[in-house]
Design a protein around this motif. Structure first.
Motif, PDB file in Angstrom:
ATOM      1  N   ALA A 149       0.848  -1.196   0.000  1.00 37.80           N
ATOM      2  CA  ALA A 149       0.000   0.000   0.000  1.00 37.80           C
ATOM      3  C   ALA A 149       0.884   1.247   0.000  1.00 37.80           C
ATOM      4  CB  ALA A 149      -0.906   0.000   1.215  1.00 37.80           C
ATOM      5  N   GLU A 150       0.422   2.285  -0.671  1.00 37.18           N
ATOM      6  CA  GLU A 150       1.160   3.554  -0.651  1.00 37.18           C
ATOM      7  C   GLU A 150       0.537   4.500   0.365  1.00 37.18           C
ATOM      8  OE1 GLU A 150       2.123   5.126  -4.473  1.00 37.18           O
ATOM      9  OE2 GLU A 150       2.386   7.141  -3.713  1.00 37.18           O
ATOM     10  N   VAL A 151      -0.769   4.382   0.542  1.00 43.91           N
ATOM     11  CA  VAL A 151      -1.468   5.224   1.511  1.00 43.91           C
ATOM     12  C   VAL A 151      -2.289   4.335   2.427  1.00 43.91           C
ATOM     13  CG1 VAL A 151      -3.182   7.051   1.789  1.00 43.91           C
ATOM     14  CG2 VAL A 151      -1.612   7.138  -0.145  1.00 43.91           C
ATOM     15  N   LEU A 152      -2.222   4.613   3.709  1.00 44.60           N
ATOM     16  CA  LEU A 152      -3.038   3.871   4.672  1.00 44.60           C
ATOM     17  C   LEU A 152      -3.991   4.853   5.338  1.00 44.60           C
ATOM     18  CD1 LEU A 152      -3.648   1.340   6.480  1.00 44.60           C
ATOM     19  CD2 LEU A 152      -1.845   2.172   8.001  1.00 44.60           C
ATOM     20  N   ILE A 153      -5.283   4.563   5.262  1.00 44.70           N
ATOM     21  CA  ILE A 153      -6.262   5.406   5.948  1.00 44.70           C
ATOM     22  C   ILE A 153      -6.854   4.598   7.090  1.00 44.70           C
ATOM     23  CG2 ILE A 153      -8.383   6.739   5.727  1.00 44.70           C
ATOM     24  CD1 ILE A 153      -7.852   7.035   2.783  1.00 44.70           C
ATOM     25  N   THR A 154      -6.810   5.161   8.287  1.00 41.20           N
ATOM     26  CA  THR A 154      -7.375   4.460   9.446  1.00 41.20           C
ATOM     27  C   THR A 154      -8.228   5.446  10.240  1.00 41.20           C
ATOM     28  OG1 THR A 154      -5.398   5.046  10.654  1.00 41.20           O
ATOM     29  CG2 THR A 154      -5.469   2.828   9.751  1.00 41.20           C
ATOM     30  N   THR A 155      -9.015   4.906  11.135  1.00 40.09           N
ATOM     31  CA  THR A 155      -9.710   5.773  12.096  1.00 40.09           C
ATOM     32  C   THR A 155      -9.320   5.305  13.491  1.00 40.09           C
ATOM     33  OG1 THR A 155     -11.661   4.434  12.489  1.00 40.09           O
ATOM     34  CG2 THR A 155     -11.699   5.828  10.523  1.00 40.09           C
ATOM     35  N   PRO A 156      -9.337   6.207  14.478  1.00 37.43           N
ATOM     36  CA  PRO A 156      -9.002   5.770  15.828  1.00 37.43           C
ATOM     37  C   PRO A 156     -10.099   4.892  16.432  1.00 37.43           C
ATOM     38  CG  PRO A 156      -8.812   8.157  15.597  1.00 37.43           C
ATOM     39  CD  PRO A 156      -9.525   7.658  14.387  1.00 37.43           C
TER      40      PRO A 156
ATOM     41  N   LEU B 127       4.887   2.179   1.608  1.00 37.29           N
ATOM     42  CA  LEU B 127       4.022   3.108   2.331  1.00 37.29           C
ATOM     43  C   LEU B 127       4.642   4.506   2.391  1.00 37.29           C
ATOM     44  CD1 LEU B 127       1.337   3.104   3.843  1.00 37.29           C
ATOM     45  CD2 LEU B 127       2.586   2.637   5.948  1.00 37.29           C
ATOM     46  N   LYS B 128       3.839   5.501   1.999  1.00 42.73           N
ATOM     47  CA  LYS B 128       4.329   6.879   2.003  1.00 42.73           C
ATOM     48  C   LYS B 128       3.523   7.750   2.954  1.00 42.73           C
ATOM     49  CE  LYS B 128       7.248   6.570  -1.523  1.00 42.73           C
ATOM     50  NZ  LYS B 128       7.447   5.161  -1.193  1.00 42.73           N
ATOM     51  N   LEU B 129       2.254   7.398   3.131  1.00 44.71           N
ATOM     52  CA  LEU B 129       1.384   8.319   3.869  1.00 44.71           C
ATOM     53  C   LEU B 129       0.371   7.545   4.704  1.00 44.71           C
ATOM     54  CD1 LEU B 129       0.221  11.253   4.231  1.00 44.71           C
ATOM     55  CD2 LEU B 129      -1.252  10.757   2.286  1.00 44.71           C
ATOM     56  N   CYS B 130       0.249   7.943   5.979  1.00 44.98           N
ATOM     57  CA  CYS B 130      -0.822   7.409   6.828  1.00 44.98           C
ATOM     58  C   CYS B 130      -1.766   8.570   7.126  1.00 44.98           C
ATOM     59  CB  CYS B 130      -0.275   6.886   8.152  1.00 44.98           C
ATOM     60  SG  CYS B 130       0.795   5.477   7.965  1.00 44.98           S
ATOM     61  N   ILE B 131      -3.032   8.334   6.886  1.00 40.54           N
ATOM     62  CA  ILE B 131      -4.023   9.371   7.179  1.00 40.54           C
ATOM     63  C   ILE B 131      -4.916   8.858   8.292  1.00 40.54           C
ATOM     64  CG2 ILE B 131      -5.929  10.750   6.274  1.00 40.54           C
ATOM     65  CD1 ILE B 131      -4.807  10.286   3.466  1.00 40.54           C
ATOM     66  N   THR B 132      -5.002   9.610   9.373  1.00 45.04           N
ATOM     67  CA  THR B 132      -5.945   9.255  10.427  1.00 45.04           C
ATOM     68  C   THR B 132      -7.200  10.086  10.213  1.00 45.04           C
ATOM     69  OG1 THR B 132      -4.146   8.815  11.955  1.00 45.04           O
ATOM     70  CG2 THR B 132      -6.316   9.179  12.921  1.00 45.04           C
ATOM     71  N   ALA B 133      -8.289   9.385   9.909  1.00 44.90           N
ATOM     72  CA  ALA B 133      -9.566  10.085   9.755  1.00 44.90           C
ATOM     73  C   ALA B 133     -10.113  10.303  11.156  1.00 44.90           C
ATOM     74  CB  ALA B 133     -10.521   9.263   8.902  1.00 44.90           C
TER      75      ALA B 133
END
Ligand code: NAD
Length: 833
Positions: A536-543, A560-566
């Motif tokens: 994956a290049e971007v990981l989107i997660t929520t707490p 992996l380049k970017l983790c986004i916490t929604a």
């Protein structure tokens, strides 16, 4: 019986009947596919990415372009293509040998053994759709997906480059479609494999409909492109007209079969052939070949050329000059092409410059597929002498004029197909004579032309034309509630509202088999999370349903380049590992701070006023006021303190002010600005033990990091006032689970409330679910939802999309969202460093 023109035709029909000729052409198509991929790879053209050939769920035989090892995926893909061809050819050859052996040259036996090619076709068809993991399952699945997309894509969605190529190949194989229909008729009872069956009545129109079908698919794609709101060009319309001119040719030809003798229909047909051929010729020369840009040698005006051929190739990431952290402008000599010849970089947009200034880029931070100055290794200039092109134009004209859309002559069909194969597949792998290479160069320009035709999702300068990254989104299963309530955005069902955005880029959010994954299985070695994080290049997660990205997983996540916490709170990511591996971590700061602050105030009130036992009593049908009132207090006159006075902590203090507490305190290594502290009348206490010993109510509002993990432990709890209340909506692991439970049981704490747990979802037997104070109350625990009200979900979903969009478009990120930049912490909230 037979109207076959010659002995040669007759024996061809006996030994090599139409169904086998269809098998042969399909096989040649497969072989052409393999050799062209091979050639493109040899020329360093990243066809795997350009044509969206990744099969992310596939076994190692055909992994994604950006393999974790950093190696190109093309060799595996090419091997698969050759192997698929060999497998296919093997089946067809065995079938043909069996047929030839059975018929034994005797025309009277041909139809008796007609079932052999029929069964072979059925077998091949079943093999294509077979759901089991046999015979190139990944490739088959993708092929079927691509066909489905070609036929049924939404009219609002930009057409993928790969789908344009596939549909165009369909128009090259139009005769094969016709032959498939004829073969079907031939093997039906009452017909013969030796001759084409008579098509009577309505059946007469089936053939032209079949022949028109691939043109109709391309026509539809062009019209979709033309009608997209982002399209400003007339080119898709002119291209659509080209495909539309094929229909009169096909239908007038069919109509001539109905009339007898000399008829004016023939003249109409001739006219339609001329229009179709002339228009197609004009289109090839002026658009597909881009010959208006033709110059020789050093006279090539690359600036002008680039502006013509690369107007839409302006994805900032794609045209990023290689590995420059300081570049502000680009000249032709700065960026050598893959072949070593100079190419120029289109001028850089201001947004991109500011992005690069904010994030100095190193080679390894840029996805491999985007590291070249031009996408996929393509070159922007003609490489062959100018004199070649008039020859090519003449050759094209002859073929165009001799091969109108419905032409049924087999020889011409083969020549047409050769042209179309070279046209559609761009390059052969074998060394080619100069004329053939030049021909291919024309086709190569056609590829560039296709790229330029790709519609842009919006008209902004920085909108990308490609989106090849794998985005992994870990969301929770929202069940019936999510189906009924579309505003439950954090669920697998409603996909953080990302679907329409990604669709506008031409991609779908699906559970498997394409760029973007949505998962909810997140724990354990077999989980989807662990399986897909590797590329994956971007990981989107929520707490709320955290995908725990441990250091071990970070080390596996090579792409992996970017983790986004929604949401807010990125402690489920090993932030130090992210720093070490230069993975950026961003969250949607502030998105749900009001939601949490309100919940904190509510929790304080329900503990202090002993609300939960009172309500449970009512539900039980009891009424004993003294049982409740013995442990119920007013908030007025109490001392309330927050550990952490950031966005949430401060909002809690603001909301508590009207309650006339005795004092509001805060403990934070960063002091509030004097005006802010004064506005809520809060006093800072610098020693934690001192702080808790003064508070009647303690609320925890700091992030979880190595300095706060287990902060509220047995030792600290001893310093709490006897019978204090503790509210924790920050993170479960900030409080020691067992120490808090013991303190509540013993009465050292009068109540504990919050929505965060050390593991989420919390196990059924988690002590915090049921533990009570000695009077049977004091538990205000709920599942993690304080920051995920419907209002908050809208804010954090919008914010997450914006972060992703900025990343894709190479735009500057909102500084307050950046937790980890490239290789360093950008915030002080996650510990003093
Ligand atoms: N329950 C929920 O739904 C929910 C929602 C949002 C946020 N949160 C949690 O709340 C936390 C705070 O959110 P925020 O928006 O207020 O963050 P913020 O960054 O605005 O504020 C955090 C504050 O904590 C302080 N801090 C850090 N370490 C500390 C320590 N060791 N001792 C004392 N103070 C310390 C920082 O200096 C900062 O002032 C988040 O990190 C997240 O864990 C929970």
């Amino acid at each position: 019986m037979s109207s076959l023109a010659s002995d040669a035709d007759f024996w061809q029909a006996v030994a090599f009947p139409l169904p086998y000729r269809v098998f042969l052409l399909i096989g040649l198509g497969l072989l052409g596919w393999a050799t062209n991929l091979h050639g493109l790879d040899a020329l360093e053209v990243d066809a795997v990415t350009a044509l969206d050939l990744r099969t992310d769920d596939s076994p190692p035989r055909l992994p994604v372009t950006q393999h974790p090892s950093g190696h190109s995926m093309a060799p595996a893909l090419i091997r698969s293509a050759y192997q698929a061809f060999l497998g296919y050819a093997g089946i067809c050859i065995v079938s043909w040998l069996l047929y030839v052996w059975s018929v034994d040259g005797d025309p009277s036996r041909v139809d008796a053994y007609g079932h052999i090619p029929a069964l072979t076709a059925l077998f091949l068809l079943l093999l294509l759709v077979c759901p089991y993991d046999v015979f190139f399952k990944a490739e088959r699945t993708r092929f079927i997906h691509a066909i489905r997309r070609c036929l049924f894509s939404s009219t609002q969605t930009p057409i993928l480059f790969s789908d344009v190529v596939l549909a165009d190949i369909g128009t090259s194989f139009v005769k094969v479609f016709g032959d498939i229909w004829l073969s079907l008729c031939m093997i039906l009872p009452g017909n013969t494999l030796l001759d084409s069956p008579a098509q009577e009545g309505l059946l007469k129109w089936v053939m032209p409909v079949v022949l028109s079908f691939p043109y109709a698919v391309r026509l539809r794609q062009c019209l979709i492109e033309y009608n997209l709101p982002s399209n400003e060009s007339k080119k898709p319309l002119f291209n659509a007209i080209k495909y539309a001119t094929a229909f009169p040719v096909i239908f007038f030809a069919a109509a001539q079969g109905i009339v007898h003798g000399e008829h004016h229909l023939f003249r109409y047909w001739l006219l339609s052939v001329f229009v179709n051929s002339a228009y197609s010729f004009w289109w090839d020369i002026t658009n597909d070949w881009g010959l208006e840009a033709l110059r020789t040698g050093t006279e090539v005006d690359t600036d002008q050329y680039a502006s013509k051929l690369l107007p839409h190739l302006r994805t900032p990431l794609i045209i990023r000059p290689p590995f420059s952290s300081t570049s502000t402008s680009a000249s032709a000599s700065e960026f050598p092409s893959a072949s070593g010849s100079p190419v120029l970089s289109p001028s850089l947009s201001p947004t991109r410059l500011s992005f690069e200034n904010a994030y100095p880029l190193e080679e390894k931070d840029i996805p491999r597929s985007l590291r070249k100055p031009y996408p996929w290794g393509l070159r922007p200039i003609l490489l062959y002498p100018a004199m070649i092109y008039p020859l090519l134009a003449t050759f094209n004209l002859v073929l165009r004029m001799s091969c109108p859309a419905e032409n049924g002559d087999l020889l011409l069909f083969f020549s047409l197909d050769l042209r179309r194969l070279s046209d559609a597949y761009y390059w052969p792998s074998i060394p080619t004579p100069p004329w053939a290479a030049a021909l291919m160069d024309g086709c190569f320009l056609r590829l560039l032309d296709y790229l330029a035709l790709l519609p842009l999702p919006s008209s902004t300068q920085s909108t990308p034309t490609t989106f090849t990254m794998k985005v992994l989104a870990i969301l929770y299963e929202g069940g019936e509630a999510a189906r009924q309530e579309p505003r439950l955005l954090g669920t697998v069902q409603n996909k953080l509202g990302l679907e329409s955005y990604l669709k506008s880029l031409g991609h779908e959010l699906v559970d498997a088999d394409t760029f973007v994954y949505l998962l909810h299985s997140k724990e354990g070695a077999d989980s989807d999370f662990q399986k897909h994080i590797v590329d994956a290049e971007v990981l989107i997660t929520t707490p709320f349903h955290p995908g725990y990205l441990t250091r071990e997983l970070v080390e596996k996540a090579k792409n992996l380049k970017l983790c986004i916490t929604a949401g807010v709170g990125s402690d489920h990511i090993d932030l130090n590992a992210a720093v070490d591996h230069r993975i950026q971590v961003l969250e949607v700061s502030g998105s749900n701070v009001v939601s949490v602050a309100e919940h904190v105030v509510m929790s304080i009130l329900l503990l202090v006023r002993n609300y939960n036992p009172a309500h449970e009593m009512i539900e039980r049908g009891d009424w004993q006021v003294s049982e409740i009132a013995r442990n119920a207090f007013d908030l007025e006159g109490k001392v309330v303190g927050t550990i952490g006075a950031g966005r949430i902590g401060y909002r809690v203090l603001q909301r508590l002010k009207p309650f006339d507490c005795k004092e509001l305190l805060y403990y934070d290594y960063a002091s509030l600005p004097p005006a802010a502290a004064e506005a809520v009348n809060a006093r800072r206490v610098e020693d934690l033990k001192d702080f808790v010993s003064q508070c009647d109510v303690v609320t925890v509002n700091c992030p979880l990091h190595e300095g706060t993990r287990g902060l509220v432990n047995a030792e600290l709890l001893k310093h709490f006032k006897k019978g204090a209340w503790l509210v924790n909506t920050a993170r479960g692991a900030i409080c020691d689970k067992d120490a808090v439970a013991e303190a509540l049981k013993s009465g050292q704490l009068n109540g504990y409330s919050g929505d965060v747990w050390n593991v989420q979802p919390a196990p059924k037997d988690h002590v915090w679910r049921t533990v009570k104070n000695p009077l049977g109350g004091g538990n205000g625990m709920v599942p993690h939802y304080s920051g995920t009200t419907l209002d908050a979900q809208k804010r954090y979903a919008d914010g997450a999309r914006k972060i992703l969009q900025n990343y894709i478009e190479g735009k500057e990120q909102d500084a307050q969202n950046i937790i980890i930049g490239l290789g360093k912490y950008e915030t002080t909230a996650y510990g003093q460093r």
